[in-house]
Scaffold this active site. Structure first.
Site, PDB file in Angstrom:
ATOM      1  N   ARG A  36       0.824  -1.215   0.000  1.00 17.85           N
ATOM      2  CA  ARG A  36       0.000   0.000   0.000  1.00 17.85           C
ATOM      3  C   ARG A  36       0.860   1.268   0.000  1.00 17.85           C
ATOM      4  O   ARG A  36       0.475   2.284  -0.556  1.00 17.85           O
ATOM      5  CB  ARG A  36      -0.958   0.005   1.184  1.00 17.85           C
ATOM      6  N   GLY A 350      -9.403  -8.397   0.507  1.00 23.95           N
ATOM      7  CA  GLY A 350      -8.749  -9.156   1.575  1.00 23.95           C
ATOM      8  C   GLY A 350      -7.844 -10.299   1.181  1.00 23.95           C
ATOM      9  O   GLY A 350      -6.754 -10.109   0.653  1.00 23.95           O
TER      10      GLY A 350
HETATM   11  C1  3PG Z   1      -8.706  -1.528   4.964  1.00 18.03           C
HETATM   12  O1  3PG Z   1      -7.644  -1.954   5.446  1.00 18.03           O
HETATM   13  O2  3PG Z   1      -9.557  -2.273   4.458  1.00 18.03           O
HETATM   14  C2  3PG Z   1      -8.918  -0.052   4.915  1.00 18.03           C
HETATM   15  O3  3PG Z   1      -7.797   0.612   5.385  1.00 18.03           O
HETATM   16  C3  3PG Z   1     -10.164   0.341   5.669  1.00 18.03           C
HETATM   17  O4  3PG Z   1     -10.055  -0.006   7.006  1.00 18.03           O
HETATM   18  P1  3PG Z   1     -11.362  -0.244   7.892  1.00 18.03           P
HETATM   19  O5  3PG Z   1     -11.975  -1.517   7.402  1.00 18.03           O
HETATM   20  O6  3PG Z   1     -10.878  -0.312   9.300  1.00 18.03           O
HETATM   21  O7  3PG Z   1     -12.276   0.923   7.631  1.00 18.03           O
END
Ligand code: 3PG
Ligand code: MG
Length: 394
Positions: A36, A350
């Site tokens: 990222r 994810g």
């Molecule tokens: C992530 O890692 O998916 C983003 O940075 C958003 O984070 P969050 O799900 O805590 O809002």
């Protein structure tokens, strides 16, 4: 496209507030995957080249509105410096004077925006305060764009706003994949549960020509079709829903690809003894941990005839080899077709990215999104507030 880019903005001599997502995985205070951070470098370099002073706004973790020392962005500063190849000035309590006092080519990092409860509440006062720190706002955090927070949404309405390079790249890849794709279009959806991906499946079956369903959620579909699934992970209360999805797909002329053969084991662990059987032949005391080679062949055929692929979620228990085999083989097929110029392949969400990195194919896809939840919401057809806020006329 409806939003401005860095090229449309006059950044010379301006303080440029750049919302980034540097919510990176960390272990023992060290960043374990800097992807990222690497992906925001072009935006920061371009702001500096245009004579702007980048001030990075970002969250880290979920501190729930109060300072949590382990979630300080201080811990990300060294990785940021090493990726950017320059010094980064960390400011815990920002004010405009401190920002103005920093050298004109400085990169400034502000403490975790989520240390204030006003961030997630999208409190107008916080948005106003953040806006007062700079002259221009750039959102480069597609992966946080599903959150309507002060630093992602509120502030965009208060300053001249533009999409950063990563935001642009994400949006154009996603547009190619699902907005106006070259057809046939195939989607691969894996992961554990049907219940968390209902909106996603319902949206996709109206848009795609073929839908490959894998992972734990495929077990629920197999059960819905009356197959024995033994001890497999499944949501037995979702079988009606699964049947409903199958009949809607039928109406929409969307081809559904489910496992035809399965890899079963008696234990959930790496290297557990296993065998491949037909989709209906899972022994009572075994569980399905992967799709079999016949299924992979079928998926490869679908990929062959498709021009565009959207991928979210692994096909099996990819974290415990050899049950990563179907995911790896199908991903490799997609990578080959992409390299041959026959397929546009976009993946995100994810576990997907880690699965593709583990399969060694992440670099060979057309585009791999940095987003988790935002990628899913986009696949569900939802409007992302952080993107919507960039769409207004300034
Ligand atoms: C992530 O890692 O998916 C983003 O940075 C958003 O984070 P969050 O799900 O805590 O809002
Ligand atoms: Mg998330």
């Amino acid at each position: 496209m409806g939003w401005k880019t860095l090229d449309d903005m006059d950044l010379g001599g301006k303080v440029v507030l750049v919302r980034v997502d540097i919510n990176v995985p960390m272990e023992d205070g060290r960043v374990t995957d800097a992807t990222r951070i690497e992906r925001i470098k072009p935006t920061i370099d371009d702001v500096l080249a245009a004579g702007g002073k980048p001030v990075l706004l970002a969250h880290f973790g979920r501190p729930k509105g109060k300072p949590v020392p382990e979630m300080s962005l201080r811990h990300v500063q060294p990785a940021l410096e090493s990726v950017l190849g320059r010094e980064v000035t960390f400011i815990e309590r920002p004010d405009r004077a401190a920002i103005d006092a920093a050298p004109s080519d400085a990169v400034i990092l502000i403490e975790n925006t989520r240390f204030s409860p006003m961030e997630e509440a999208n409190d107008p006062e916080m948005a106003q305060f953040l806006a007062s720190l700079g002259d221009v706002y750039v959102n480069d955090a597609f992966s946080a764009a599903h959150r309507a927070h002060a630093s992602t949404e509120g502030i965009a309405r208060l300053l001249p706003a533009a999409a950063g390079r990563l935001m642009e790249a994400e949006l154009s890849a996603l547009e190619k994949a699902l907005g106006s794709p070259e057809r046939p279009l195939v989607a691969v959806v894996g992961g554990a549960k049907v219940s968390t991906k209902l909106d996603l499946l319902s949206n996709l079956l109206r848009k795609v020509d073929s839908l490959v369903i894998g992972g734990g959620m495929a077990n629920t579909f197999l059960a819905a079709q009356g197959f024995e699934i033994g001890n497999s992970l499944a949501e037995r209360d979702m079988t009606d829903t699964a049947r409903d999805i199958l009949s809607k797909a039928d109406e929409a002329a969307c081809e559904i690809v489910l496992p035809m053969d399965i890899v079963v084991a008696r234990e959930f662990r790496a290297g557990a003894p296993h065998e491949t059987v037909g989709a209906g032949a899972c022994p009572d005391d075994a569980m399905i941990l992967d799709a079999g080679p016949g299924t992979v062949e079928r998926i490869a055929e679908v990929f062959e005839k498709s021009k565009t692929l959207v991928w979210n979620g692994p096909l099996g228990a990819f974290e415990i080899p050899p049950f990563d085999s179907a995911t790896v083989a199908a991903a490799q097929k997609a990578a080959e077709l992409t390299e041959a110029g026959r397929l546009v392949s976009v993946a995100g969400g994810g576990d997907t990215v880690s699965a593709l990195i583990a399969a060694g194919v992440a670099e060979r896809f057309s585009y791999v999104s940095t987003a988790g939840g935002a990628f899913l919401e986009w696949m569900e057809g939802k409007e992302l507030p952080g993107v919507a806020a960039l769409m207004q006329d300034q």
